[in-house]
Design an enzyme around this catalytic site. Sequence first.
Site, PDB file in Angstrom:
ATOM      1  N   GLY A 114      42.716  30.728  42.230  1.00 58.78           N
ATOM      2  CA  GLY A 114      41.468  30.316  42.837  1.00 58.78           C
ATOM      3  C   GLY A 114      41.323  28.815  42.981  1.00 58.78           C
ATOM      4  CG  ASP A 162      50.451  31.196  39.199  1.00 57.88           C
ATOM      5  OD1 ASP A 162      50.756  32.247  38.610  1.00 57.88           O
ATOM      6  OD2 ASP A 162      49.280  30.894  39.484  1.00 57.88           O
ATOM      7  CB  SER A 216      41.495  41.807  41.993  1.00 56.72           C
ATOM      8  OG  SER A 216      42.533  41.206  41.224  1.00 56.72           O
ATOM      9  CG  LEU A 247      43.668  39.438  48.669  1.00 62.43           C
ATOM     10  CD1 LEU A 247      43.906  40.510  49.725  1.00 62.43           C
ATOM     11  CD2 LEU A 247      44.666  38.291  48.825  1.00 62.43           C
ATOM     12  CD  GLN A 248      35.891  37.072  44.477  1.00 58.88           C
ATOM     13  OE1 GLN A 248      36.909  36.791  43.864  1.00 58.88           O
ATOM     14  NE2 GLN A 248      34.681  36.785  44.027  1.00 58.88           N
ATOM     15  CB  CYS A 290      37.686  34.603  35.994  1.00 60.43           C
ATOM     16  SG  CYS A 290      37.323  32.845  35.859  1.00 60.43           S
ATOM     17  CB  CYS A 292      39.099  46.579  29.038  1.00 63.61           C
ATOM     18  SG  CYS A 292      39.400  45.764  30.632  1.00 63.61           S
TER      19      CYS A 292
END
Length: 388
Positions: free
Chosen positions: A50, A71, A78, A80-81, A199, A354
């Site tokens: 992000g 990385d 999830s 792509l938002q 996050c 979870c």
Amino acid sequence: MVNYAVGDSPRELSGTDYRRYSRHLNLPGFTPATQQKLRQSRVAVVGAGGLGAPILQYLAAAGVGHITVADPDRVDISNLQRQVIHPESAVGTLKTSSAAAAVRALNPTVDVREVPEALTPLNALQVLEGHDLVLDGTDNFPTRYLVSDACEILNLPLIWGSILAFDGQVAAFYGDSGRGVTYRDVHPRPPKPGEVPSCSEAGVLGPLVGVIGSTMAMEALKVLTGLGTPLYGRIQLYSALTGDWTRIDVARRPGRAPVTELEDLVETCGFPAVESPGAAPVHGEVLSPAQARREAASGRLLIDIREESEAAAGMLPHAVNIPRAELMEFARGERVAVGPLRSVDELSGAIVHCAGGARSAAVQAELAALGIEVADMAGGYLAATLGD
């Protein structure tokens, strides 16, 4: 601040350069020599998620000539938002590869080095050495401390950012040979596992990472060009819900000895499991919270893998609490029974969840590696209880 390589001297800007960077060159104090500084700069960006997305895009667009992106993760749907550097077609591929392709498409003159692995005490100094500046856009505490410590040892400036839910933070740290402020002066004690939500657990508003990541890129340009005043000794706090920025002045902790060696904090404050660069992404059944609740009501085993202290605050109907560590010990044959389970065969086909979805997705992958197929409830307990 800029370190020129041996035999590497800045050349004059071409006509194309003048057109590409004309809006820079029209700024007061921003000369062709300033643009050359950016072209000769070597910057390491840790994290291509992000925060890394706007950082990489704006540094590349600004003409930073050499960018290392580190990385270990792969692009997940999830992401792509908010991780706008990755297209949907990149799902399942390495984030470094996707990000590097986007950088090259944006500015082909940028030299991009990909490091598709996690930074550790064994490789951090080698990866970061030789850069003029480091930007930390990671989302876990072991890497944050590791990057800060490595920068202090290497005497490199560090631009740091953090986001969670609706709030973000930005700072510029610089050890300055034992005189400056680093991440450890602000956060001297690493949190314990589960003490601070991630996050994926607490959520994050998509455009928030653009605000904080772009601010980090702005701080990087200030450090590299000498224009303006970087955020050394200051932390800027941003609230997306109010649009307010708040400044906090910070100072070096009296008597703090400079960091001279890297500490492994993986066991101290936890670290997310990552796939090796060559591993194929694990695909398993993923249910929405509504689907999972219906399946559980029909008799399908629903396992809450949160810690007992978390589950004590509330559980879903029909769910059974088996903490993650105990469940994995049972799956590996280290326990003969756990909760209602007496045979590993009884675990096959169960649904795990979870708090926010991160831990259950990891458990699904870990169990699949053992040949045990389970379903994951996306969004976790928090998503399932919205509106209850």
